[in-house]
Scaffold this motif. Structure first.
Motif, short mmCIF file in Angstrom:
data_model
loop_
_atom_site.label_atom_id
_atom_site.label_comp_id
_atom_site.label_asym_id
_atom_site.label_seq_id
_atom_site.Cartn_x
_atom_site.Cartn_y
_atom_site.Cartn_z
N LYS A 87 8.72 -0.86 3.00
CA LYS A 87 8.15 -1.98 3.76
C LYS A 87 6.95 -2.57 3.03
CE LYS A 87 5.85 -3.10 8.14
NZ LYS A 87 5.35 -2.57 9.44
N HIS A 88 6.19 -1.72 2.35
CA HIS A 88 4.98 -2.17 1.67
C HIS A 88 5.21 -2.38 0.17
CE1 HIS A 88 3.42 -0.48 5.43
NE2 HIS A 88 2.44 -1.34 5.28
N ASN A 89 6.46 -2.30 -0.27
CA ASN A 89 6.78 -2.53 -1.68
C ASN A 89 6.94 -4.04 -1.89
OD1 ASN A 89 7.68 -2.48 -4.30
ND2 ASN A 89 9.69 -1.60 -3.81
N PRO A 90 6.09 -4.66 -2.69
CA PRO A 90 6.18 -6.12 -2.89
C PRO A 90 7.39 -6.54 -3.71
CG PRO A 90 4.52 -5.19 -4.35
CD PRO A 90 4.99 -4.06 -3.46
N GLY A 91 8.22 -5.58 -4.10
CA GLY A 91 9.40 -5.90 -4.90
C GLY A 91 9.23 -5.55 -6.35
N ALA A 92 8.04 -5.14 -6.73
CA ALA A 92 7.76 -4.82 -8.12
C ALA A 92 8.30 -3.44 -8.52
CB ALA A 92 6.26 -4.88 -8.39
N LEU A 93 8.49 -2.56 -7.54
CA LEU A 93 8.91 -1.19 -7.84
C LEU A 93 10.38 -0.99 -7.47
CD1 LEU A 93 5.88 0.89 -6.49
CD2 LEU A 93 6.27 0.05 -8.81
N GLU A 94 11.12 -0.36 -8.37
CA GLU A 94 12.51 0.00 -8.08
C GLU A 94 12.54 1.27 -7.24
OE1 GLU A 94 14.84 0.19 -11.61
OE2 GLU A 94 14.24 -1.82 -12.30
N GLU A 95 13.74 1.58 -6.71
CA GLU A 95 13.87 2.70 -5.77
C GLU A 95 13.32 4.00 -6.37
OE1 GLU A 95 17.41 5.32 -3.64
OE2 GLU A 95 17.76 3.20 -4.08
N HIS A 96 13.68 4.31 -7.61
CA HIS A 96 13.23 5.59 -8.19
C HIS A 96 11.71 5.61 -8.36
CE1 HIS A 96 13.28 3.22 -11.95
NE2 HIS A 96 12.45 4.13 -12.42
N SER A 152 8.31 8.54 10.72
CA SER A 152 6.85 8.57 10.51
C SER A 152 6.12 9.10 11.73
CB SER A 152 6.35 7.16 10.18
OG SER A 152 6.96 6.67 9.02
N ALA A 153 6.67 8.84 12.93
CA ALA A 153 6.02 9.28 14.17
C ALA A 153 5.95 10.80 14.27
CB ALA A 153 6.75 8.70 15.37
N ALA A 154 6.82 11.52 13.54
CA ALA A 154 6.86 12.98 13.64
C ALA A 154 5.90 13.66 12.67
CB ALA A 154 8.29 13.47 13.38
N LEU A 155 5.18 12.88 11.86
CA LEU A 155 4.29 13.47 10.85
C LEU A 155 2.98 13.92 11.49
CD1 LEU A 155 4.73 10.87 7.96
CD2 LEU A 155 5.98 13.02 8.30
N SER A 156 2.36 14.94 10.88
CA SER A 156 1.04 15.39 11.33
C SER A 156 -0.02 14.38 10.91
CB SER A 156 0.72 16.75 10.71
OG SER A 156 0.50 16.62 9.31
N GLY A 157 -1.25 14.57 11.40
CA GLY A 157 -2.34 13.67 11.04
C GLY A 157 -2.55 13.60 9.53
N GLY A 158 -2.55 14.76 8.89
CA GLY A 158 -2.74 14.79 7.44
C GLY A 158 -1.60 14.12 6.69
N GLU A 159 -0.37 14.32 7.17
CA GLU A 159 0.79 13.68 6.53
C GLU A 159 0.75 12.17 6.70
OE1 GLU A 159 4.18 17.20 6.93
OE2 GLU A 159 3.70 15.93 8.66
N ARG A 160 0.36 11.69 7.89
CA ARG A 160 0.25 10.24 8.10
C ARG A 160 -0.83 9.64 7.20
NH1 ARG A 160 0.98 11.67 13.57
NH2 ARG A 160 -1.23 11.43 14.06
N MET A 161 -1.93 10.38 7.04
CA MET A 161 -2.99 9.90 6.16
C MET A 161 -2.46 9.78 4.72
SD MET A 161 -5.27 11.07 3.66
CE MET A 161 -5.41 12.82 3.96
N ARG A 162 -1.74 10.79 4.25
CA ARG A 162 -1.20 10.75 2.89
C ARG A 162 -0.18 9.62 2.72
NH1 ARG A 162 1.75 14.85 2.00
NH2 ARG A 162 1.33 16.35 3.64
N LEU A 163 0.64 9.41 3.77
CA LEU A 163 1.63 8.33 3.68
C LEU A 163 0.93 6.97 3.65
CD1 LEU A 163 4.55 7.43 3.60
CD2 LEU A 163 4.63 7.58 6.10
N LEU A 164 -0.14 6.81 4.41
CA LEU A 164 -0.87 5.55 4.39
C LEU A 164 -1.48 5.30 3.01
CD1 LEU A 164 -3.01 4.10 7.21
CD2 LEU A 164 -3.85 4.01 4.88
N LEU A 165 -2.07 6.34 2.42
CA LEU A 165 -2.61 6.18 1.07
C LEU A 165 -1.50 5.82 0.09
CD1 LEU A 165 -5.10 9.18 0.81
CD2 LEU A 165 -5.64 6.79 1.26
N CYS A 166 -0.32 6.41 0.30
CA CYS A 166 0.81 6.13 -0.58
C CYS A 166 1.25 4.67 -0.48
CB CYS A 166 1.98 7.06 -0.24
SG CYS A 166 3.43 6.85 -1.31
N VAL A 167 1.35 4.13 0.75
CA VAL A 167 1.82 2.74 0.88
C VAL A 167 0.76 1.77 0.34
CG1 VAL A 167 3.30 3.31 2.84
CG2 VAL A 167 1.02 2.40 3.27
#
Length: 528
Positions: free
Chosen positions: A424-433, A453-468
């Motif tokens: 969702k946050h990929n502007p199209g510049a990155l391929e799937e791999h 995403s709703a099933a992730l812990s607080g720490g996991e959600r934080m890491r996913l947000l940093l990732c996106v």
């Protein structure tokens, strides 16, 4: 007072959380319980309290501990008096004073004629003197609910306390009272917290991890020093194994080169010596078998070392893997983003603040919004983000892009899977791999990509947000952090801190965690 003997606990889906736990808590023990998100600290406290039962093993208690959980939503139907665990006594006292004297009511009161005064005194101590005992918890804020449950300690005087992240939702004044409580407590206590200022008040650290419970016979600073020694030893061991792996590869290459030269020399001699063809074929087969055997021996040796290197690498801290590697904000440093004069918000006939606030926010600022519970910090954030217009005063905002990060990381869409969130946050510049490579860097392997995403812990959600944010590549001009550490363990607080320290845009932070603010390098503030 409490003893765990060979305790194993499994989730309802049969996944084992921990097994074979052995430890005791004796009278007067004051223990800091530490461990990463997902290790099972809250579950362990619930087992201690008797709210959960183990899959196997035994738990012996002299008396039920006084347990204060991390979340209170399940208690919203209770009154304040009931949350103080004084509901039966308060009811009995009121009935008796009204002339309804029965044996059952006298037994319920148990000669505790001062129960109402003690409840009111305890609430007043925690700054809740204006809240009645019959008020429902559902109408209170998170900080007020926390204070109610902490007030119950003075009302009931337990011999054994279990506290799960008690500093969450408390403002600076509430945290000061909590430090006084923990520092002066003389009975048994087990505390789960990511707040180093609280952990330092306790003399012993228990760490819950993959290997079970590890006891560190010293305070939090001793624990940190020991962990640094362990990490240094791990790094040294890893360097040694990596060197051995390089040496093994070099040795294999040299051995194969020597073997090839010897085999070539041997073939020349055989060609000149008129050896029968059948004998030549036998000699060549033997040479090939010898080469294969040599390759196999070196492969087994390198495989063993390589496995050890992989194991050691997995034990390394995750902080360095998760830097916020995005382009710098396009705004030049020092540009005025917000210019506010006499800012205020009116609710009915009353204004939120006695006096309007005047301030500027410049590009590159690291700014804290400070104030007690109910002082209007969230309202100020909404003003800064343009979600609310001021009732009084004037606010001029330059154009800027902001990302708002609250303690529940609701910036993420809970209906999407981990991989869908990243795309969702990929502007199209990155391929799937490439997207999956970024997810791996933030510790989301193939087994996590289809998790909601709703099933992730607080720490996991934080890491996913940093990732996106990392996938987006273009940094926002402003990041607003609203109590971001409330649901994080210490390791994830360090990850978040390291990521934010790699960000060069404007950072606005609401937090009562002074150590967190100091580490972020906050250089200005709005005091409410």
């Amino acid at each position: 007072m409490l003893a765990f003997q060979d305790v194993t606990y499994a989730h309802p889906n049969k996944d084992v959380l921990f097994s074979g736990l052995h430890f005791t808590v004796d009278r007067g023990d004051k223990i800091a319980l530490i461990g990463p998100n997902g290790a099972g600290k809250s579950t362990l406290l619930r087992l201690m309290a008797g709210e959960l039962q183990p899959l196997s093993g035994s738990i012996r208690r002299e008396a039920p501990p006084y347990y204060i959980p991390q979340h209170f939503g399940q208690f919203d139907h209770l009154t304040v008096g009931e949350a103080l665990r004084a509901g039966d006594r308060l009811h009995a006292l009121r009935e008796i004073l009204a002339g309804n004297v029965t044996d059952d009511l006298m037994a319920a009161l148990n000669d505790d004629w001062a129960i109402e005064e003690r409840c009111q005194e305890a609430l007043a101590h925690w700054g809740l003197g204006n809240i009645g005992l019959d008020v429902k918890l559902e109408g209170l804020s998170g900080g007020q609910k926390t204070r109610v449950f902490l007030a119950g300690i003075a009302v009931n005087q337990p011999a054994f306390l279990l506290l799960d992240e008690p500093g969450n939702h408390l403002d600076a004044a509430g945290r000061a009272l909590l430090r006084d409580l923990i520092g002066g407590w003389r009975q048994a206590l087990v505390l789960v917290s990511h707040d180093a200022s609280l952990l330092r008040l306790l003399p012993v650290v228990y760490e819950l991890g993959k290997k079970g419970i590890t006891v560190y016979g010293g305070d939090f600073d001793f624990y940190k020093a020991q962990k640094e020694l362990e990490q240094d030893a791990l790094q040294q061991d890893l360097r040694s194994r990596e060197k051995a792996l390089r040496k093994a590869r070099e040795t294999e290459r040299e051995a194969m080169e020597r073997k090839q030269k010897l085999d070539a020399r041997g073939r020349k001699k055989q060609d000149k010596s008129n050896v029968p063809t059948i004998t030549l074929n036998t000699l060549r087969n033997n040479a090939e078998k010898s080469t294969a055997s040599l390759k196999k021996a070196h492969a087994e040796k390198m495989g063993s070392i390589s496995e050890e290197v992989d194991r050691l690498r997995k034990e390394l801290p995750d902080i360095d893997k998760m830097k916020l590697n995005v382009d710098d904000s396009a705004l030049h440093k020092g540009k005025i983003l917000v210019n506010a004069q006499h800012l205020n918000v009116r609710f009915g006939e009353k204004t939120l603040w006695p006096e309007g606030h005047s301030f500027q926010v410049r590009s590159g600022d690291r700014l804290a919004i400070r104030g007690g519970n109910g002082s209007g910090k969230t309202t100020m954030i909404r003003l800064l983000l343009g979600q609310l217009s001021p009732s009084e005063g004037e606010m001029v905002c330059a154009g800027f892009q902001a990302v708002y990060i609250d303690q529940d990381y609701s910036y993420l869409d809970g209906s999407l899977t981990v991989y869908e969130q990243a795309q969702k946050h990929n502007p199209g510049a990155l391929e799937e791999h490439e997207v999956k490579t970024r997810l791996n860097r933030f510790l989301f392997g193939p087994e996590d990509w289809n998790k909601p995403s709703a099933a992730l812990s607080g720490g996991e959600r934080m890491r996913l947000l940093l990732c996106v944010l990392n996938i987006g590549t273009k940094a926002p001009d402003m990041i607003v952090l609203d109590e971001p550490t409330n649901n994080l363990d210490m390791q994830n607080v360090e990850i978040l801190t390291a990521a934010m320290n790699g960000y060069d845009g404007t950072l606005i932070v609401v937090s009562h965690d002074e150590a967190f603010l100091e580490t972020l390098g906050v250089n200005t503030e709005i005091a409410l």
